[in-house]
Design an enzyme around this catalytic site. Structure first.
Site, PDB file in Angstrom:
ATOM      1  N   LYS A 208     -15.250 -15.485   7.853  1.00  0.00           N
ATOM      2  CA  LYS A 208     -15.662 -13.851   7.286  1.00  0.00           C
ATOM      3  C   LYS A 208     -16.283 -14.476   6.166  1.00  0.00           C
ATOM      4  O   LYS A 208     -15.168 -13.649   5.104  1.00  0.00           O
ATOM      5  CB  LYS A 208     -15.571 -12.624   8.097  1.00  0.00           C
ATOM      6  CG  LYS A 208     -16.343 -11.975   8.516  1.00  0.00           C
ATOM      7  CD  LYS A 208     -17.314 -11.012   7.119  1.00  0.00           C
ATOM      8  CE  LYS A 208     -16.881 -10.491   6.541  1.00  0.00           C
ATOM      9  NZ  LYS A 208     -17.702 -10.032   4.694  1.00  0.00           N
TER      10      LYS A 208
ATOM     11  N   CYS B 138      -9.621 -15.355  -9.825  1.00  0.00           N
ATOM     12  CA  CYS B 138      -8.742 -14.394  -9.908  1.00  0.00           C
ATOM     13  C   CYS B 138      -7.559 -14.528 -10.743  1.00  0.00           C
ATOM     14  O   CYS B 138      -6.882 -14.177 -11.572  1.00  0.00           O
ATOM     15  CB  CYS B 138      -8.442 -14.003  -8.916  1.00  0.00           C
ATOM     16  SG  CYS B 138      -8.186 -15.557  -8.108  1.00  0.00           S
TER      17      CYS B 138
ATOM     18  N   GLU C 109      -8.167  -4.880 -12.758  1.00  0.00           N
ATOM     19  CA  GLU C 109      -8.945  -5.915 -12.799  1.00  0.00           C
ATOM     20  C   GLU C 109      -9.963  -5.785 -13.173  1.00  0.00           C
ATOM     21  O   GLU C 109     -10.591  -5.065 -12.169  1.00  0.00           O
ATOM     22  CB  GLU C 109      -8.083  -7.299 -11.792  1.00  0.00           C
ATOM     23  CG  GLU C 109      -8.927  -8.511 -12.038  1.00  0.00           C
ATOM     24  CD  GLU C 109      -8.958  -8.734 -10.604  1.00  0.00           C
ATOM     25  OE1 GLU C 109      -9.467  -8.813  -9.700  1.00  0.00           O
ATOM     26  OE2 GLU C 109      -8.507 -10.075 -10.494  1.00  0.00           O
TER      27      GLU C 109
ATOM     28  N   GLU D  37      -4.565 -12.620  -1.436  1.00  0.00           N
ATOM     29  CA  GLU D  37      -4.328 -13.120  -2.757  1.00  0.00           C
ATOM     30  C   GLU D  37      -5.208 -12.703  -3.210  1.00  0.00           C
ATOM     31  O   GLU D  37      -6.170 -12.341  -2.956  1.00  0.00           O
ATOM     32  CB  GLU D  37      -4.776 -14.910  -2.859  1.00  0.00           C
ATOM     33  CG  GLU D  37      -4.939 -15.490  -3.857  1.00  0.00           C
ATOM     34  CD  GLU D  37      -5.430 -14.712  -5.255  1.00  0.00           C
ATOM     35  OE1 GLU D  37      -5.652 -13.870  -5.705  1.00  0.00           O
ATOM     36  OE2 GLU D  37      -6.477 -16.283  -5.539  1.00  0.00           O
TER      37      GLU D  37
HETATM   38  P1  ADP Z   1     -15.460  -7.864  -3.845  1.00  0.00           P
HETATM   39  O1  ADP Z   1     -15.198  -5.779  -3.558  1.00  0.00           O
HETATM   40  O2  ADP Z   1     -14.798  -7.841  -5.311  1.00  0.00           O
HETATM   41  O3  ADP Z   1     -16.453  -7.603  -3.151  1.00  0.00           O
HETATM   42  P2  ADP Z   1     -13.991  -7.341  -1.492  1.00  0.00           P
HETATM   43  O4  ADP Z   1     -12.554  -7.761  -1.335  1.00  0.00           O
HETATM   44  O5  ADP Z   1     -14.612  -6.537  -0.776  1.00  0.00           O
HETATM   45  O6  ADP Z   1     -14.638  -7.756  -2.437  1.00  0.00           O
HETATM   46  O7  ADP Z   1     -13.827  -8.097  -0.487  1.00  0.00           O
HETATM   47  C1  ADP Z   1     -13.359 -10.238  -0.688  1.00  0.00           C
HETATM   48  C2  ADP Z   1     -14.337  -9.827   1.465  1.00  0.00           C
HETATM   49  O8  ADP Z   1     -13.753  -8.928   1.972  1.00  0.00           O
HETATM   50  C3  ADP Z   1     -14.977  -9.373   1.931  1.00  0.00           C
HETATM   51  O9  ADP Z   1     -15.612 -11.221   2.692  1.00  0.00           O
HETATM   52  C4  ADP Z   1     -16.032  -8.496   2.253  1.00  0.00           C
HETATM   53  O10 ADP Z   1     -16.751  -8.619   3.031  1.00  0.00           O
HETATM   54  C5  ADP Z   1     -14.492  -8.354   3.278  1.00  0.00           C
HETATM   55  N1  ADP Z   1     -13.810  -6.986   3.530  1.00  0.00           N
HETATM   56  C6  ADP Z   1     -14.577  -5.738   2.783  1.00  0.00           C
HETATM   57  N2  ADP Z   1     -14.658  -4.515   2.521  1.00  0.00           N
HETATM   58  C7  ADP Z   1     -12.652  -5.028   4.086  1.00  0.00           C
HETATM   59  C8  ADP Z   1     -12.587  -4.316   5.730  1.00  0.00           C
HETATM   60  N3  ADP Z   1     -12.530  -3.053   5.680  1.00  0.00           N
HETATM   61  N4  ADP Z   1     -12.448  -5.389   6.635  1.00  0.00           N
HETATM   62  C9  ADP Z   1     -12.145  -6.031   6.018  1.00  0.00           C
HETATM   63  N5  ADP Z   1     -13.099  -7.261   5.404  1.00  0.00           N
HETATM   64  C10 ADP Z   1     -13.424  -7.040   4.347  1.00  0.00           C
END
Ligand code: ADP
Length: 500
Positions: free
Chosen positions: A191, A302, A400, A267
């Site tokens: 995903k 990162c 960060e 990570e």
């Molecule tokens: P950023 O805020 O920098 O976009 P995220 O941690 O939100 O970083 O995003 C990293 C990945 O995690 C993306 O693929 C995002 O779609 C996914 N993601 C964000 N929120 C969720 C959640 N609640 N459950 C599972 N995956 C998530």
């Protein structure tokens, strides 16, 4: 005569692109059963790159089911390692052939300059090859036992692996996560980030071209809270590998607890320090590396070293050099091959970086280079920014920022340097600049980070990221990535006793 190759007209190529937006499930493009869509925007222009289906539970269920079927079928999971390796090498070749297209998609969606995105992607393909080379070298164990018993410890693939990936190196991180998972025989559901999914959406079909059977690699686009959460909560996913924010990492831990206790590799970023001592071998080289590190990919890395801890005796000299280099950086069109500094990946992220910089000034740090100035408009550009006099309790020292923002903090001696280095909830990487290798080694033991580089002599170029395995500390995450140990992390150990 040495003629440089003609430069490609990336803008023209971008015009011709018709990106695939549909999920790749069970070896084919699938029209999802959802009306909702989300937009992918070009952060350099604000223009639309694509509209994608916001997949949800149904598509995630279908992808996990396809992955499980493939795993049980065994035409990947039970192949001999050699045969899997043959096809994964073919996957690497096929990725190489499509590398320009993958890099271009990443550039359009998240702004990494094409001149960096291409080589970067080829680096990921090299990591895939290095991972594949090791696939038949995960030697199992025979445990001493009763003479008529053969007690084995064997490593088996875990089964269905979910990969949730971020936007900062979209194809790179996806490829390096898929590589060890597939190399040991797992099936994968990927995903990608909703900010940049298009390159990832090609990976399943490229794998199929290379002879990787249907259902072994599935890719589903969607929002984190919907598709991501459905995958992370799925009861038939055995292991979830994730790179992204700490906030999301925490959620994934909860989802695992609420569902099937799937294994997690997380990570989650860092607040990595440079420790620059007064006996630094080459202050110019240190300044070069520090500025290059925090400006590469506009600081959206990162492992970027965002905290500069510097001995008082060389503080002014280092700061001058940092400012000279950081202020010389020019932003450009990411589609021009000469551009080395592009925009931040999205308007939302731009607002986040802007807010952090405002907080640094409000908390009393000296904004000695303001990235809001001289930034091109329109587009989500934020120029290199330097704070001096940063205290460890400030938000810009603790959280960060994920942008081209450096904070400089002076120290008196080794003890204080170590205290400052560890004054963070994160623990990803650290770099120590000192001629005194003994001090470097001492600090490498004391610093809480997954990887510590000690530069005691001339800078030897970049460290080969394919070689080592490392485990983050604290809120930088959990689990091992890279190297043989990183591949083993996608296996489960089983004891087999044969009495004959
Ligand atoms: P950023 O805020 O920098 O976009 P995220 O941690 O939100 O970083 O995003 C990293 C990945 O995690 C993306 O693929 C995002 O779609 C996914 N993601 C964000 N929120 C969720 C959640 N609640 N459950 C599972 N995956 C998530």
């Amino acid at each position: 005569m040495n003629e440089s190759p003609p430069t490609m007209d990336w803008s023209a190529r971008a015009e011709r692109l018709r990106p695939e937006v549909l999920p790749w499930i069970g070896g084919m493009r699938v029209t999802p059963d959802c009306d909702a869509q989300f937009s992918s925007l070009n952060p350099a222009t604000g223009g639309m790159v694509a509209e994608l289906p916001a997949c949800g539970e149904r598509e995630i269920d279908a992808a996990v089911a396809a992955a499980r079927r493939a795993f049980v079928r065994g035409d990947w999971s039970r192949l001999s390692p050699r045969e899997r390796m043959r096809r994964l090498y073919a996957f690497a070749e096929a990725l190489d052939r499509r590398a320009d297209e993958l890099a271009l998609l990443d550039t359009l969606e998240m702004g990494m300059p094409i001149g960096l995105a291409g080589p970067d992607l080829r680096g990921a393909i090299d990591i895939l090859r290095a991972t594949v080379e090791a696939a038949d070298k995960l030697i199992d164990e025979v445990i001493p036992n009763h003479p008529s018993t053969l007690l084995l410890n064997v490593h088996e693939p875990v089964g269905v692996v979910a990969a949730i990936t971020p936007w900062n190196f979209p194809a790179y991180i996806a490829i390096t996560k898929i590589a060890p998972a597939l190399a040991v025989g797992n099936s994968v559901v990927l995903k990608p980030s909703e900010i940049a999914s298009l390159s990832c959406l090609l990976l399943g079909e490229i794998a199929a071209e290379a002879g990787i059977p249907e259902g072994v690699l599935n890719v589903v686009p969607g929002l984190g809270q919907e598709a991501g959460a459905a995958l992370a909560r799925h009861r038939d996913v055995d292991l979830l590998t994730f790179t992204g924010s700490t906030v999301t990492g925490r959620r994934l831990l909860e989802y695992a607890g609420q569902s099937n206790m799937k294994r997690l590799i997380l990570e989650c970023g860092g607040k990595s320090p440079h420790l620059v001592f007064d006996d630094v071998a080459d202050l110019d080289a240190a300044a070069d590396a520090i500025v290059a590190g925090i400006t590469f990919n506009s600081g959206q890395v990162c492992v970027a070293g965002s905290r500069v801890l510097v001995h008082r005796a060389v503080r002014a000299d280092l700061l001058g050099r940092l400012l000279e280099r950081a202020s010389a950086i020019r932003a450009g069109n990411p589609l021009a091959e000469s551009t080395s500094f592009g925009p931040l990946a999205s308007a939302a992220h731009f607002a986040r970086v802007q807010e952090y910089v405002a907080s640094g000034a409000a908390e009393g740090a000296a904004l000695v280079l303001d990235g809001a100035q001289a930034r091109p408009a329109p587009g989500c550009y934020w120029m290199p920014t330097v704070f001096d006099g940063v205290r460890p309790d400030m938000r810009i020292a603790r959280e960060e920022i994920f942008g081209p923002v450096l904070g400089v903090t002076p120290f008196e001696d080794e003890d204080e340097a170590l205290r400052l280095a560890n004054a963070t909830d994160y623990g990803l990487v650290a770099t120590v600049w000192t001629r005194d290798a003994g001090r470097g080694l001492r600090l490498s033991r004391g610093i809480r980070a997954g990887s510590v580089s000690i530069i005691a002599g001339p800078v030897a170029g970049t460290v080969d990221a394919t070689a080592g395995a490392f485990e983050p500390h604290g809120q930088s995450g959990t689990g091992v990535e890279g190297g043989l140990a990183g591949m083993r992390a996608f296996t489960r150990r089983k004891a087999v006793a044969l009495s004959a």
